[in-house]
Design a protein around this motif. Structure first.
Motif, PDB file in Angstrom:
ATOM      1  N   LYS A  96      39.344  -8.730  -4.894  1.00 56.71           N
ATOM      2  CA  LYS A  96      39.107  -7.607  -4.250  1.00 56.71           C
ATOM      3  C   LYS A  96      39.645  -7.560  -2.927  1.00 56.71           C
ATOM      4  O   LYS A  96      40.073  -6.430  -2.474  1.00 56.71           O
ATOM      5  N   SER A 163      26.815 -11.355 -15.713  1.00 59.30           N
ATOM      6  CA  SER A 163      28.402 -10.803 -15.876  1.00 59.30           C
ATOM      7  C   SER A 163      28.337  -9.199 -15.660  1.00 59.30           C
ATOM      8  O   SER A 163      29.305  -8.723 -15.378  1.00 59.30           O
ATOM      9  N   LYS A 167      29.857  -6.642 -13.322  1.00 59.30           N
ATOM     10  CA  LYS A 167      30.380  -5.351 -13.667  1.00 59.30           C
ATOM     11  C   LYS A 167      30.345  -4.248 -12.862  1.00 59.30           C
ATOM     12  O   LYS A 167      30.971  -3.642 -12.556  1.00 59.30           O
ATOM     13  N   ALA A 168      28.857  -3.950 -13.120  1.00 58.14           N
ATOM     14  CA  ALA A 168      28.498  -2.877 -12.264  1.00 58.14           C
ATOM     15  C   ALA A 168      28.555  -2.905 -10.752  1.00 58.14           C
ATOM     16  O   ALA A 168      28.764  -1.788 -10.120  1.00 58.14           O
ATOM     17  N   HIS A 171      33.110  -3.352 -10.500  1.00 58.58           N
ATOM     18  CA  HIS A 171      34.131  -2.672 -11.284  1.00 58.58           C
ATOM     19  C   HIS A 171      35.194  -1.825 -10.248  1.00 58.58           C
ATOM     20  O   HIS A 171      34.472  -1.319  -9.364  1.00 58.58           O
ATOM     21  N   PRO A 172      36.234  -2.260 -10.684  1.00 58.19           N
ATOM     22  CA  PRO A 172      36.991  -2.950 -11.918  1.00 58.19           C
ATOM     23  C   PRO A 172      37.735  -4.044 -11.502  1.00 58.19           C
ATOM     24  O   PRO A 172      38.698  -4.300 -12.097  1.00 58.19           O
ATOM     25  N   LEU A 174      36.258  -7.115 -12.378  1.00 61.07           N
ATOM     26  CA  LEU A 174      35.678  -8.441 -13.092  1.00 61.07           C
ATOM     27  C   LEU A 174      36.604  -9.050 -13.511  1.00 61.07           C
ATOM     28  O   LEU A 174      36.278 -10.236 -13.678  1.00 61.07           O
ATOM     29  N   SER A 175      37.772  -8.959 -13.808  1.00 64.58           N
ATOM     30  CA  SER A 175      38.904  -9.718 -14.359  1.00 64.58           C
ATOM     31  C   SER A 175      39.210 -10.973 -13.492  1.00 64.58           C
ATOM     32  O   SER A 175      39.520 -12.114 -14.007  1.00 64.58           O
ATOM     33  N   ALA A 252      34.215  -8.373 -19.511  1.00 64.13           N
ATOM     34  CA  ALA A 252      35.513  -8.096 -19.489  1.00 64.13           C
ATOM     35  C   ALA A 252      36.269  -7.616 -20.370  1.00 64.13           C
ATOM     36  O   ALA A 252      37.354  -7.076 -20.351  1.00 64.13           O
TER      37      ALA A 252
END
Length: 295
Positions: A96, A163, A167-168, A171-172, A174-175, A252
């Motif tokens: 990120k 996990s 994600k919460a 996001h986005p 998480l990958s 994911a």
């Protein structure tokens, strides 16, 4: 009031105000990651020819543990949640914020997470945090098989919960926390096997051998995790742990090469435990005890 031999009453000195009635530190040594070195009797029948005929009760002949299974599973769930959340968050933050964490940061986050969880919950659940560790301990009779499904269920559910929490929050991105091989399948399998071997070799030493420095188990295992990720991180993500991969993959929706991370760590862990069991000093060898920094 009881009297002494010369007829004078025995009067004990009053406790100093604010002083506890029991000693602050118990003399009993508790080692992280160990189910209990002395309370787990070895059953030689389990690996003998007679076991094929006599069918010993190897699944149920363990002494009643001091800690209830419910407390163990609770500690295992919380510990695994902490590990997966922070070990996975580091590469997500790295993605990120354009490499802010770096490989050393990713490895350090995972190693520190393992260390603090072992030091905080190792005396409750053993802090396995990893189905590979649980299975390897059970194979070599350091952990009862009847508790293995419950431990793995706690580890998997904690991984999934951590996990989806990631994600919460992120996001986005998480990958970035999903462990996907960037090398060939064979290379990825071998790399995960070797680093899992390394991890379990160290875990078996500090958790099951009374001559090892058991008080430093958290530091030793955390450093091993960090070392493994520094080497394997760019190629496989340095999982060493089926639930480190499974939870983020579910959240994911990315299952690329997931079977590698489910099989190779277990095989590597069992092999690592087997090798240390083969090379460690036997009880009859008169070897001096290892000293730790606490002594």
């Amino acid at each position: 009031m009881p009297e002494s031999e010369n007829g004078t009453p025995n009067v004990s000195a009053p406790a100093t105000p604010g002083t506890p009635g029991a000693p602050l530190f118990s003399s009993i040594r508790v080692d992280s990651l160990s189910y209990d070195r002395k309370s787990m009797p070895r059953c030689n029948k389990c690996f003998s020819v007679e076991s094929l005929v006599s069918s010993p009760t190897c699944l149920i002949d363990f002494p009643r543990p001091d800690v209830s299974l419910t407390r163990k599973l609770g500690a295992e769930f919380v510990g695994t949640f902490i590990l997966i959340f922070f070990a996975t968050a580091a590469p997500i933050v790295n993605q990120k914020y354009n490499g802010a964490e770096t490989l050393i940061g990713n490895a350090g986050c995972a190693g520190l997470a393992v260390m603090i969880v072992i030091l905080s919950t190792g005396h409750i659940s053993g802090a396995h945090l990893n189905p590979s560790v649980t299975v390897a301990f059970a194979v070599f009779r350091h952990f009862p098989w009847v508790q293995v499904p419950a431990y793995i269920a706690a580890q998997v559910s904690a991984s999934v919960c951590a996990s989806f929490a990631l994600k919460a929050v992120f996001h986005p991105f998480l990958s970035g926390g999903v462990t996907v091989p960037s090398i060939s399948i064979l290379q990825a399998f071998m790399l995960e096997f070797i680093i899992s071997f390394n991890l379990m070799f160290v875990v078996t030493a500090v958790a099951t051998d009374s001559r090892a420095v058991g008080e430093l188990a958290g530091i030793a295992v955390g450093a091993t995790v960090m070392l493994n990720i520094l080497i394997a991180g760019p190629g496989t993500g340095g999982s060493m742990n089926p639930v480190r991969t499974l939870g983020p993959a579910i959240a994911a929706g990315n299952y690329d090469g997931v079977w590698i991370y489910l099989i190779a760590p277990i095989l590597g862990a069992v092999t690592g435990a087997a090798v240390y069991t083969a090379v460690k000093l036997r009880d009859e060898v008169d070897a001096p005890p290892r000293r730790s920094f606490r002594r």
